[in-house]
Design an enzyme around this catalytic site. Sequence first.
Site, PDB file in Angstrom:
ATOM      1  N   GLU A  36       0.844  -1.206   0.000  1.00  0.00           N
ATOM      2  CA  GLU A  36       0.000   0.000   0.000  1.00  0.00           C
ATOM      3  C   GLU A  36       0.874   1.249   0.000  1.00  0.00           C
ATOM      4  O   GLU A  36       1.847   1.345   0.753  1.00  0.00           O
ATOM      5  CB  GLU A  36      -0.899  -0.032   1.242  1.00  0.00           C
ATOM      6  CG  GLU A  36      -2.318   0.347   0.971  1.00  0.00           C
ATOM      7  CD  GLU A  36      -3.043  -0.634   0.040  1.00  0.00           C
ATOM      8  OE1 GLU A  36      -3.194  -0.313  -1.159  1.00  0.00           O
ATOM      9  OE2 GLU A  36      -3.450  -1.702   0.513  1.00  0.00           O
ATOM     10  N   HIS A  37       0.517   2.189  -0.855  1.00  0.00           N
ATOM     11  CA  HIS A  37       1.264   3.447  -1.035  1.00  0.00           C
ATOM     12  C   HIS A  37       2.701   3.176  -1.474  1.00  0.00           C
ATOM     13  O   HIS A  37       3.606   3.971  -1.206  1.00  0.00           O
ATOM     14  CB  HIS A  37       1.228   4.305   0.238  1.00  0.00           C
ATOM     15  CG  HIS A  37      -0.119   4.938   0.464  1.00  0.00           C
ATOM     16  ND1 HIS A  37      -0.400   6.242   0.145  1.00  0.00           N
ATOM     17  CD2 HIS A  37      -1.281   4.419   0.947  1.00  0.00           C
ATOM     18  CE1 HIS A  37      -1.673   6.502   0.433  1.00  0.00           C
ATOM     19  NE2 HIS A  37      -2.225   5.412   0.929  1.00  0.00           N
ATOM     20  N   THR A  38       2.900   2.076  -2.136  1.00  0.00           N
ATOM     21  CA  THR A  38       4.210   1.758  -2.705  1.00  0.00           C
ATOM     22  C   THR A  38       4.255   2.070  -4.202  1.00  0.00           C
ATOM     23  O   THR A  38       5.328   2.268  -4.753  1.00  0.00           O
ATOM     24  CB  THR A  38       4.525   0.264  -2.504  1.00  0.00           C
ATOM     25  OG1 THR A  38       3.349  -0.483  -2.823  1.00  0.00           O
ATOM     26  CG2 THR A  38       4.923  -0.029  -1.066  1.00  0.00           C
ATOM     27  N   ASP A 177      -4.138   0.922  -9.585  1.00  0.00           N
ATOM     28  CA  ASP A 177      -5.570   0.651  -9.779  1.00  0.00           C
ATOM     29  C   ASP A 177      -5.895   0.476 -11.258  1.00  0.00           C
ATOM     30  O   ASP A 177      -6.625  -0.433 -11.661  1.00  0.00           O
ATOM     31  CB  ASP A 177      -6.415   1.796  -9.213  1.00  0.00           C
ATOM     32  CG  ASP A 177      -6.077   2.104  -7.772  1.00  0.00           C
ATOM     33  OD1 ASP A 177      -5.414   1.274  -7.119  1.00  0.00           O
ATOM     34  OD2 ASP A 177      -6.458   3.191  -7.301  1.00  0.00           O
ATOM     35  N   TYR A 226      -3.781  11.948   0.928  1.00  0.00           N
ATOM     36  CA  TYR A 226      -3.058  11.117  -0.041  1.00  0.00           C
ATOM     37  C   TYR A 226      -1.908  11.912  -0.665  1.00  0.00           C
ATOM     38  O   TYR A 226      -0.757  11.471  -0.682  1.00  0.00           O
ATOM     39  CB  TYR A 226      -4.022  10.643  -1.141  1.00  0.00           C
ATOM     40  CG  TYR A 226      -3.402   9.669  -2.106  1.00  0.00           C
ATOM     41  CD1 TYR A 226      -3.487   8.302  -1.893  1.00  0.00           C
ATOM     42  CD2 TYR A 226      -2.699  10.111  -3.226  1.00  0.00           C
ATOM     43  CE1 TYR A 226      -2.907   7.393  -2.773  1.00  0.00           C
ATOM     44  CE2 TYR A 226      -2.107   9.225  -4.105  1.00  0.00           C
ATOM     45  CZ  TYR A 226      -2.220   7.864  -3.877  1.00  0.00           C
ATOM     46  OH  TYR A 226      -1.632   6.977  -4.744  1.00  0.00           O
TER      47      TYR A 226
HETATM   48  C1  GLA Z   1      -5.106   4.547  -4.151  1.00  0.00           C
HETATM   49  C2  GLA Z   1      -4.298   4.985  -5.385  1.00  0.00           C
HETATM   50  C3  GLA Z   1      -3.274   3.931  -5.758  1.00  0.00           C
HETATM   51  C4  GLA Z   1      -2.429   3.527  -4.556  1.00  0.00           C
HETATM   52  C5  GLA Z   1      -3.318   3.214  -3.346  1.00  0.00           C
HETATM   53  C6  GLA Z   1      -2.533   2.989  -2.089  1.00  0.00           C
HETATM   54  O1  GLA Z   1      -5.862   3.432  -4.476  1.00  0.00           O
HETATM   55  O2  GLA Z   1      -5.155   5.233  -6.467  1.00  0.00           O
HETATM   56  O3  GLA Z   1      -2.464   4.410  -6.811  1.00  0.00           O
HETATM   57  O4  GLA Z   1      -1.475   4.509  -4.262  1.00  0.00           O
HETATM   58  O5  GLA Z   1      -4.231   4.258  -3.081  1.00  0.00           O
HETATM   59  O6  GLA Z   1      -1.793   1.827  -2.178  1.00  0.00           O
END
Ligand code: GLA
Length: 387
Positions: A36-38, A177, A226
């Site tokens: 996550e957030h990588t 995503d 974010y």
């Molecule tokens: C959201 C963003 C993704 C990703 C996630 C965290 O879904 O759209 O690109 O950064 O957060 O993992």
Amino acid sequence: MEPTLRQRVDSAFARHIGQAPARHVRAPGRVNLIGEHTDYNDGFVLPCAIDYETLIAAGPRTDRQVRVVACNYGEALDQFSLDAPIEPRSDALWANYVRGVVKTLLARGLPLQGLDLVVAGNVPQGAGLSSSASLEVAVALAFKAMQGLDSVSATDLALIAQQAENQFVGVNCGIMDQLISARGESGHALLIDCRSLALRPVPLPDGLAVMIVHSHVKRGLVDGEYNARRAQCEAAARHYGVKALRDVNLAQLEQEARGLDPLVLRRARHVVTENQRTLDAADALAAGDLVQLGHLMAASHVSMRDDFEITVPPIDQLVAILQEAIGSLGSARMTGGGFGGCVVALLPEAQVAAARLAVATHYRAPGGEPASVYVCRATAGAHVLND
Ligand code: GLA
């Protein structure tokens, strides 16, 4: 019985456009198992596409207008010209995902013609399951399929969708995503290297359930938080003199931490450790080692809670309830951008009923609602339907 997505788009198409659509395309939402957030740190993620999707019925036009009917918004309409500047709408945010993708396709010099699009989706919104990415990828695929844009690959669809989200919608998201929505594989999670965009499909073992639990915690201020996390990660990368945190290992993180704001150091520690956990989790999943997978998911949640600070107390509570019910074979963690939304659990199918019962008995959202549970299948990425 509730009409299917297909019935909804076809009947709206007949009413608004007055004929049958030429093509249908679908693009799925996703759940991230770990990592996550990588993605925006050029790191690793391990999502799978899920059997909740956006479906578009498309028909050709003889002029240069794009007309869109949104079944999920009471069949609201949007219409714009390919020959005039495409601007965001402030009164219909859903329309911006379509407008942004079309603007990006045009900016890439692709020869577009007008199109009628009727859209319906069943990805829960605001849950962190990428309803917006699935819409963006579906729109891009509708143009590719209808207008023979053969040079546009599945990865390009994802890059176009991400660019629309970054530049038009204004969320500085990474590539995860959109890429999993475009390239998911049935029965598999994908280990994605977000620097090279190389993919390694990892089969989900037989008998393993992917359970998504929606906390119904509203995700407030998400975009601001974010973008703030992203800025902190970029500041950390500058401190270490690297292109992205992907290039820092744990030893270097600690040895060269002097002078770095302690808060930014914690943010960076999440990313550096999460990258390693994600690589390890792909191996554990491939080996069917649910105990190891469980350890890694639990550690990921702690890191998101304490170092990256993107969880909220009801989510922590939901994760604890699931972990308790699941025991050592598998685990649960928050999934997605954070500050609410969903928890993902991996567990033996035989334990799904017990996990459901534990959630129903012990969890309520701050507003009093129970959680919603979806047991999902890993599906293929975006494609044109064989009508
Ligand atoms: C959201 C963003 C993704 C990703 C996630 C965290 O879904 O759209 O690109 O950064 O957060 O993992």
